[in-house]
Design a protein around this motif. Structure first.
Motif, PDB file in Angstrom:
ATOM      1  N   MET A  74       0.835  -1.214   0.000  1.00  0.00           N
ATOM      2  CA  MET A  74       0.000   0.000   0.000  1.00  0.00           C
ATOM      3  C   MET A  74       0.868   1.263   0.000  1.00  0.00           C
ATOM      4  O   MET A  74       0.370   2.358  -0.206  1.00  0.00           O
ATOM      5  N   GLN A  86      -7.808   3.721   2.351  1.00  0.00           N
ATOM      6  CA  GLN A  86      -8.088   2.990   1.108  1.00  0.00           C
ATOM      7  C   GLN A  86      -9.502   3.313   0.620  1.00  0.00           C
ATOM      8  O   GLN A  86     -10.371   3.666   1.422  1.00  0.00           O
ATOM      9  N   GLY A  87      -9.699   3.151  -0.684  1.00  0.00           N
ATOM     10  CA  GLY A  87     -11.064   3.248  -1.232  1.00  0.00           C
ATOM     11  C   GLY A  87     -11.558   4.656  -1.479  1.00  0.00           C
ATOM     12  O   GLY A  87     -12.766   4.885  -1.514  1.00  0.00           O
ATOM     13  N   ARG A  88     -10.626   5.592  -1.625  1.00  0.00           N
ATOM     14  CA  ARG A  88     -11.069   6.974  -1.903  1.00  0.00           C
ATOM     15  C   ARG A  88     -11.435   7.132  -3.380  1.00  0.00           C
ATOM     16  O   ARG A  88     -12.336   7.883  -3.718  1.00  0.00           O
ATOM     17  N   GLU A  89     -10.721   6.381  -4.251  1.00  0.00           N
ATOM     18  CA  GLU A  89     -11.012   6.466  -5.692  1.00  0.00           C
ATOM     19  C   GLU A  89     -12.140   5.481  -6.004  1.00  0.00           C
ATOM     20  O   GLU A  89     -12.264   4.448  -5.350  1.00  0.00           O
ATOM     21  N   ASP A 112     -12.684   3.307  -8.458  1.00  0.00           N
ATOM     22  CA  ASP A 112     -12.368   1.918  -8.815  1.00  0.00           C
ATOM     23  C   ASP A 112     -11.897   1.133  -7.585  1.00  0.00           C
ATOM     24  O   ASP A 112     -12.222  -0.045  -7.415  1.00  0.00           O
ATOM     25  N   LYS A 113     -11.170   1.804  -6.672  1.00  0.00           N
ATOM     26  CA  LYS A 113     -10.697   1.130  -5.448  1.00  0.00           C
ATOM     27  C   LYS A 113     -11.878   0.822  -4.528  1.00  0.00           C
ATOM     28  O   LYS A 113     -11.951  -0.245  -3.908  1.00  0.00           O
ATOM     29  N   LYS A 139     -14.901   0.280  -5.476  1.00  0.00           N
ATOM     30  CA  LYS A 139     -15.638  -0.825  -6.096  1.00  0.00           C
ATOM     31  C   LYS A 139     -14.977  -2.168  -5.747  1.00  0.00           C
ATOM     32  O   LYS A 139     -15.649  -3.139  -5.410  1.00  0.00           O
ATOM     33  N   GLN A 140     -13.643  -2.169  -5.803  1.00  0.00           N
ATOM     34  CA  GLN A 140     -12.896  -3.400  -5.467  1.00  0.00           C
ATOM     35  C   GLN A 140     -13.156  -3.832  -4.024  1.00  0.00           C
ATOM     36  O   GLN A 140     -13.306  -5.012  -3.736  1.00  0.00           O
ATOM     37  N   ILE A 141     -13.170  -2.845  -3.127  1.00  0.00           N
ATOM     38  CA  ILE A 141     -13.379  -3.170  -1.704  1.00  0.00           C
ATOM     39  C   ILE A 141     -14.790  -3.724  -1.492  1.00  0.00           C
ATOM     40  O   ILE A 141     -14.985  -4.708  -0.776  1.00  0.00           O
ATOM     41  N   ASP A 182     -14.800  -7.247  -2.756  1.00  0.00           N
ATOM     42  CA  ASP A 182     -14.123  -8.136  -1.794  1.00  0.00           C
ATOM     43  C   ASP A 182     -15.052  -8.489  -0.632  1.00  0.00           C
ATOM     44  O   ASP A 182     -15.087  -9.636  -0.174  1.00  0.00           O
ATOM     45  N   ILE A 195     -11.312   3.275   5.743  1.00  0.00           N
ATOM     46  CA  ILE A 195     -11.983   3.583   4.468  1.00  0.00           C
ATOM     47  C   ILE A 195     -12.974   4.727   4.721  1.00  0.00           C
ATOM     48  O   ILE A 195     -13.402   4.945   5.862  1.00  0.00           O
TER      49      ILE A 195
END
Ligand code: KIV
Length: 266
Positions: free
Chosen positions: A149, A155-158, A160-161, A163-165, A168, A185
């Motif tokens: 990292m 994490q997860g501010r953007e 696409d990120k 969406k990934q979280i 998951d 997050i």
């Protein structure tokens, strides 16, 4: 007081009753938390930083977790004891994962395990659950991935990120985890995940809308002095209390005001 199980967590989500969780690494602290009525005690790999003085959690071993877990289980009667699987103890193979996880349950007497990761560890999560070991997920800011990292960053501010979280979280739920820790997050993302899942979310630095909250006890009691993250509320300032108590003790011994008659055997 009622014993907490993984079913308690699910019921609490259904009843919109917030779940409480704190870390402990020793008998006395576990006993205090348990007596105060905490739902769950986490033997986190944060013990590497707050108990052992490492700069991150990567050096913590399965033996470290077992050692601290044994002490916590002796001090706790009603809390659900969750133990972290440390770095690399569940990445190499399913066989290693079962062996290491099994030791933490059998020797450490934890009730369940927490694993960091999402899509990259689904096979290990499924294998543990097949072996009848309940698993808690942990996504977002996952400290064991500090080098990937590039630091302990939110994490997860953007989009696409984020969406990934979310993906998951859904994959972990499908794999059978009974709860998921959401760490570091944005509150809005944590709220969406919490609404999307039927299993509870436990937040740390993820806002108020999670189904429960967890903190590192040494942070919330003001014992750990190296740094205090923004998301921590300090409920006590024990480092100052300890400092002044130790200074008083030193003074008392030097000027012979301790021990007194009442501390002395006749
Ligand atoms: O190790 C730990 O204490 C944790 C919490 C920060 C969730 O994983």
């Amino acid at each position: 007081m009622k014993k907490n199980t993984i079913n308690t967590f699910l019921q609490m989500k259904e009843n919109s009753d917030k779940i409480t969780m704190l870390t402990a690494y020793d008998y006395s602290t576990a006993k205090l938390l348990d007596r105060a009525g905490i739902n769950s005690i986490l033997v986190g790999d944060s013990l590497g930083m707050v108990m052992l003085g490492y700069e991150d959690t990567l050096q913590v071993t399965v033996d470290d977790i077992i050692h601290h877990c044994k002490a916590v289980s002796r001090g706790s009667s009603n809390a659900l004891i969750v133990a972290d699987m440390p770095f690399l103890s569940y990445h190499a193979s399913i066989e290693d994962t079962i062996k290491n996880g099994g030791r933490i349950i059998q020797e450490g007497k934890a009730h369940c395990l927490k694993l960091e990761g999402g899509r990259n560890i689904i096979d290990k999560v499924e294998a543990l659950i097949m072996a009848q070991i309940p698993v808690m997920g942990h996504i977002g800011l996952t400290p064991q991935s500090v080098n990937m990292m590039g630091g302990f960053t939110i994490q997860g501010r953007e989009e696409d990120k984020a969406k990934q979280i979310m993906e998951d979280a859904l994959l972990l739920e499908k794999a059978g985890v009974f709860a998921i820790v959401l760490e570091g997050i944005p509150g809005k993302l944590a709220k969406s995940i919490t609404e999307e899942l039927t299993i509870p979310t436990i937040g740390i630095g993820a806002g108020k809308d999670c189904d429960g909250q967890v903190l590192v006890t040494n942070d919330m009691l003001g014992i750990f002095q190296d740094f205090t993250p923004k998301f921590v509320k300090q409920y006590a300032n024990l480092k100052d209390e300890i400092d002044s108590s130790v200074r008083s003790y030193i003074k008392d011994v030097k000027d012979m005001s301790f021990p007194q008659e009442k501390h002395t055997f006749k």
